[in-house]
Design an enzyme around this catalytic site. Structure first.
Site, PDB file in Angstrom:
ATOM      1  N   ASP A 260      40.115  38.645  32.450  1.00 41.93           N
ATOM      2  CA  ASP A 260      40.734  37.266  33.214  1.00 41.93           C
ATOM      3  C   ASP A 260      41.485  36.826  32.360  1.00 41.93           C
ATOM      4  O   ASP A 260      41.625  37.459  31.156  1.00 41.93           O
ATOM      5  CB  ASP A 260      39.669  36.475  33.813  1.00 41.93           C
ATOM      6  CG  ASP A 260      40.243  35.844  34.778  1.00 41.93           C
ATOM      7  OD1 ASP A 260      41.454  35.630  35.097  1.00 41.93           O
ATOM      8  OD2 ASP A 260      39.386  35.108  35.626  1.00 41.93           O
TER       9      ASP A 260
HETATM   10  C1  NOJ Z   1      42.424  33.069  36.246  1.00 37.74           C
HETATM   11  C2  NOJ Z   1      41.476  33.543  37.371  1.00 37.74           C
HETATM   12  O1  NOJ Z   1      40.286  33.101  37.177  1.00 37.74           O
HETATM   13  C3  NOJ Z   1      41.529  34.732  38.196  1.00 37.74           C
HETATM   14  O2  NOJ Z   1      41.014  34.420  39.274  1.00 37.74           O
HETATM   15  C4  NOJ Z   1      43.191  34.914  38.373  1.00 37.74           C
HETATM   16  O3  NOJ Z   1      43.377  36.219  39.035  1.00 37.74           O
HETATM   17  C5  NOJ Z   1      43.933  35.171  37.071  1.00 37.74           C
HETATM   18  N1  NOJ Z   1      43.853  33.589  36.370  1.00 37.74           N
HETATM   19  C6  NOJ Z   1      45.342  35.445  37.020  1.00 37.74           C
HETATM   20  O4  NOJ Z   1      46.056  34.567  37.586  1.00 37.74           O
END
Ligand code: NOJ
Length: 707
Positions: A260
Site C-alpha cells: 500500500d
Molecule cells: C492508500 C489506500 O489504503 C489504498 O486503498 C489505495 O489503493 C492506495 N492508497 C493508492 O491510492
C-alpha cells in the site's frame, strides 16, 4: 518474458518494482529541487527506470507519459498504469458497502464492467479494487469501501467485481486487471481506528477475514495489495506467512503483490525495520513485488543483491511477475492499450453507463423502517429539510474522477417529474429555519429529512468514536412531528450509524452514497417506481458500546436465550440487549412477502450428497418486487466452536404480485465446511441447524444430519 529478463541490468530489474506518481514524468525535473524527488532520494535515472505509475488524469496524459518514458527506455518496456477505480470511474456507482446491500453480485459485476470500460479508455491498466476487508466495526471509516461483515458476501462480491473488471481477457481494450486489497485483516483495526494494530487469531483470519481475498484470487484477480496493519506483530507488507505461505503456497496465486502507499517504508515506524535498507530486504524476502510510493527497493535492493544478502532469484521472480502482467495486458504490442482520447470522450459517462448507475443505485438503498407512509403518492406535497436538502455530493469517498456538479439534487429530480417540493432548504438543525420557513413547511403533507454524514466522514483515515447523527440533526424528527407532519428520513452515510434518536420517524430509507444518479434512484424509491430490495450487509448497533455486533458470532458458555428477561449469569449487558438495532440481512419492501413450506430433500446426508432446500416465496402485493432469500446454517457441535448462525447462501429473486415462486438451494459439503487455523477446509459430522427466510427476524427453521 524470460528472454527479456535476461537482457535486463540489475538496475532495470529493480526499477520494475518501483511505482511512482505521474508527477515525476509531468514535472520539470530540472527545476524540481524539493518535494517528492528530494524526499525519495531519486535521480532522473532512477525515475526513468520505474515500472508502474499510480493514478493518471486521462488518456492524453497517459499517452504523453508513456511516450516520454518509452523514448528513454533501453528495452522499451512499457509502464503499467494503476489507479483507484473503486465504485466507478466518472460514472459513479454506489459505494461498495451500498453495492453489497443489493445482495446481488451480478449488480457488482455490472458496475465493475462499466467502470473498467471507462477507466481503460482513459489509460488505466489495473485498478486497486475490490477491497475485500471484512469489517465488524462501524467506527472504521473504510467500512464504506467494504462489502460488510459477512465472509460469504465479501467473497461473492469481490469475485464478481474481479470478473467484471477483467472480463475474461485482459488484452481487450475495455478490460482492466483487478488488484484485491488490503491483504490482510485491515478491517479489524483495533477500536475501529484506521491504521491501528490488528490482532487476529489464525483461526479467525482463516475462517472469516481471509475469505474475501481468497475468493477474489480464485476468480483470477491479477494483483494483491498488502495492508498497512500488522498480523501477528509483523506488518502485512513484509509478512512472509501471508505473502508466501497463504498467498503463494495455500492459494497458488501467481499474480503480483504490491505494497500500500508507503507501507514498505512504514515498517520502520512499525518498529520492525531499522531503516529503508532493512525494509527493502524484508519486503523482497517476504514476497512483496512492487513498492508503492516509497523508495526502499530502488535505493537499496542493488546493494543487497550484490552483497549476496538476497538471492537474485527472488528479484527475478518478482520482476517476471510484473513483466508477465504487462504482457498479458498486451502492453508490449500496444503500450497505450485502451487509451484513446476520442473514444474516452464518447465512452466516459455514456448515457448507458448513467442508466446503469441509476438502476444499480435503486437496488442498493435499504428501507430500514416504514409505518406505511412510503411509497408516497405524487399528489402528496413534500418539503425537504436538513443538511443535505439540496445535496449533490452523493458520490461518496473514492470517486476522484466523478464530479458532483453533474449530479442532480433530489429537489431537481422531483421538479423534473412534476412533483416540485413546496419547500427545500439546507439547515444543520431546525432552529435555522425562520418563522417564514416554518409557515412554508406547514404547507407540506410530508417532510423529507436529508440527514446523515458528510461525504468526507468515512473513507481512509476517517474513523469516528461516536457514530450517531452528527451535530443537532436528531432534532429534526421531533421538530417535524411537532408540526403535525410525517417525517421521512433519507439517510446518507458510509457506515452503520446509531439511529436510536430518530426511530420515531415514519420511515427511514438508508441511501448510503448512491453515486451519480442517487437522486433519481431515491425519487424512484420514494414513489414506488422501484420497490426497495436492499438488505443490510452490516449490522446497525444500538450503541457504540455493543461493537462488535455481527450476525455470525460464536456461541458462548452462558448463552442469553431471552433478551427481554435474561438470567443473571448469562452473556449480556445491563443496559442494552445483545441484538443490534437493525440486523444483518434486514431490509423492508413495499410488498408483503411470505416465505413458507420449507422442505429438505433428506434429513440425513452423506459427504458426497447434495441437500436440496426449498421454500415457497409469495408476494402478497401490492407491488411486484425483488426479495432476498437468505439461508443460514449453524453447526452446534464441531471440533472448534462454530457460529451459532451464519449466512451460507442467498438468492435475490423477482416476484410478481400474487405470484408464488418455489426457490431451491442445493447445499453440498463446501457449504457445511469451515477453515481450521492452518487454512484446511474441514467439516464435522452431526446435526446442522438451518434457517431460511427473507428477513433475519422471520426465518423458518429446520435441521439435518451429516453422517
Ligand atoms: C492508500 C489506500 O489504503 C489504498 O486503498 C489505495 O489503493 C492506495 N492508497 C493508492 O491510492
Amino acid at each position: 518474458m524470460k528472454t527479456l529478463l535476461e537482457q535486463m541490468t540489475l538496475h532495470e530489474k529493480i526499477g520494475q518494482l518501483m511505482q511512482l506518481s505521474p508527477f515525476f514524468f509531468l514535472a520539470d525535473l530540472e527545476k524540481e529541487a524539493a518535494g517528492p524527488i528530494r524526499e525519495l532520494h531519486l535521480d532522473e535515472e532512477k525515475i526513468y527506470s520505474a515500472g508502474s505509475i499510480l493514478g493518471i488524469g486521462n488518456a492524453a496524459e497517459m499517452i504523453a507519459v508513456q511516450s516520454k518514458y518509452l523514448e528513454r527506455s533501453r528495452l522499451k518496456i512499457p509502464l503499467l498504469f494503476m489507479a483507484d477505480v473503486i465504485h466507478g470511474y466518472k460514472t459513479i456507482f454506489p459505494v461498495p458497502l451500498a453495492l453489497a446491500a443489493s445482495w446481488n453480485p451480478d449488480t457488482a459485476r455490472r458496475c465493475a464492467r462499466v467502470s473498467a470500460t471507462e477507466a481503460a479508455t482513459s489509460g488505466i491498466h489495473m485498478t486497486f479494487s475490490p477491497m475485500a476487508d471484512l469489517v465488524r466495526d462501524p467506527r472504521w471509516g473504510r467500512c464504506v469501501e467494504s462489502f460488510g461483515e459477512s465472509p460469504l458476501l465479501s467473497g461473492r462480491f469481490a469475485a464478481a467485481m474481479v470478473e467484471g473488471y477483467q472480463n475474461g481477457d485482459l488484452k481487450r481494450s475495455d478490460s482492466v486487471a483487478a488488484c484485491v486489497k488490503h491483504f490482510a485483516g485491515y478491517g479489524a483495526a483495533e477500536g475501529g481506528r484506521d491504521y491501528n494494530t490488528v490482532d487476529l487469531s489464525r483461526q479467525s483470519l482463516q475462517s472469516a477475514y481471509l475469505e474475501g481475498y481468497r475468493q477474489a484470487v480464485k476468480a483470477g484477480c491479477r494483483g494483491v495489495m498488502t495492508a498497512f496493519n500488522p498480523i501477528e506483530g509483523i506488518p502485512c507488507t513484509v509478512n512472509r506467512y501471508l505473502l508466501r505461505d497463504v498467498l503463494r503456497t495455500q492459494w497458488g496465486f501467481d499474480g503480483l503483490t504490491i505494497s500500500d502507499y508507503d507501507s514498505l517504508a512504514e515498517t520502520i515506524a512499525h518498529g520492525v525495520a531499522e531503516d529503508p535498507s532493512q525494509a527493502a530486504l524484508m519486503g523482497l524476502e517476504a514476497g512483496l513485488d512492487i513498492e508503492m510510493a516509497s523508495s526502499c527497493y530502488i535505493n537499496h535492493l542493488e546493494e543487497h543483491i550484490r552483497s549476496g544478502n538476497l538471492p537474485l532469484k527472488l528479484l527475478d521472480e518478482a520482476v517476471l511477475r510484473v513483466l508477465t502482467l504487462k504482457q498479458d495486458l498486451g502492453l508490449f504490442d500496444n503500450p497505450n492499450k485502451g487509451a484513446d482520447a476520442l473514444r474516452e470522450s464518447t465512452t466516459v459517462q455514456h448515457p448507458d453507463h448513467l442508466r446503469a448507475a441509476h438502476e444499480v443505485a435503486a437496488e442498493c438503498a435499504v428501507l430500514l423502517t416504514n409505518d406505511g407512509t412510503l411509497p408516497l403518492n405524487p399528489a402528496v406535497s413534500v418539503a425537504i429539510l436538513g443538511p443535505y436538502a439540496l445535496a449533490v455530493k452523493t458520490n461518496g469517498p473514492w470517486s476522484w474522477h466523478g464530479y458532483h456538479d453533474e449530479n442532480p439534487s433530489l429537489a431537481e429530480v422531483l421538479t423534473a417529474r412534476g412533483i416540485s417540493p413546496v419547500f427545500a432548504k439546507i439547515a444543520g438543525c431546525p432552529e435555522e429555519y425562520s418563522d417564514h420557513d416554518i409557515d412554508r413547511i406547514r404547507k407540506a403533507d410530508v417532510v423529507l429529512l436529508a440527514l446523515g454524514e458528510p461525504e468526507n466522514w468515512s473513507g481512509e483515515a476517517h474513523s469516528r468514536t461516536d457514530i450517531g447523527l452528527p451535530g443537532r440533526q436528531a432534532e429534526f424528527v421531533p421538530f417535524v412531528r411537532s408540526l403535525g407532519k410525517k417525517a421521512i428520513v433519507l439517510l446518507q452515510n458510509g457506515r452503520p450509524l446509531v439511529l436510536e434518536e430518530i426511530l420515531d420517524a415514519s420511515a427511514i430509507l438508508e441511501t448510503w452514497f448512491l453515486g451519480s444518479r442517487a437522486s433519481e434512484a431515491i425519487a424512484d424509491l420514494l414513489y414506488g417506481v422501484t420497490n426497495p430490495s436492499g438488505r443490510l450487509p452490516m449490522s446497525f448497533p444500538r450503541s457504540v458500546g455493543q461493537i462488535p455486533v455481527y450476525h455470525d458470532a460464536l456461541p458462548t458458555g452462558r448463552p442469553n436465550h431471552n433478551e427481554n428477561h435474561p438470567g443473571e449469569y448469562v452473556t449480556k449487558y445491563l443496559d442494552a440487549p445483545n441484538s443490534p438495532r437493525f440486523a444483518f440481512g434486514h431490509g423492508l419492501s413495499y410488498s408483503r412477502f411470505e416465505v413458507r413450506n420449507l422442505s429438505l430433500s433428506a434429513s440425513k446426508i452423506r459427504k458426497d450428497d447434495v441437500l436440496a432446500v426449498e421454500v415457497d416465496v409469495i408476494n402478497h402485493g401490492p407491488l411486484a418486487g425483488d426479495t432476498v432469500i437468505q439461508l443460514y446454517l449453524g453447526d452446534p457441535v464441531a471440533r472448534i466452536s462454530r457460529p451459532v448462525r451464519q449466512l451460507v447462501t442467498f438468492r435475490k429473486i423477482h416476484v410478481a404480485v400474487n405470484e408464488t415462486l418455489r426457490v431451491r438451494f442445493e447445499l453440498d459439503i463446501h457449504d457445511l465446511s469451515y477453515r481450521l487455523a492452518d487454512g484446511t477446509l474441514v467439516c464435522d459430522p452431526g446435526r446442522f441447524n438451518l434457517w431460511v427466510g427473507d428477513s433475519p427476524d422471520r426465518l423458518l427453521s429446520s435441521a439435518f444430519v451429516l453422517e
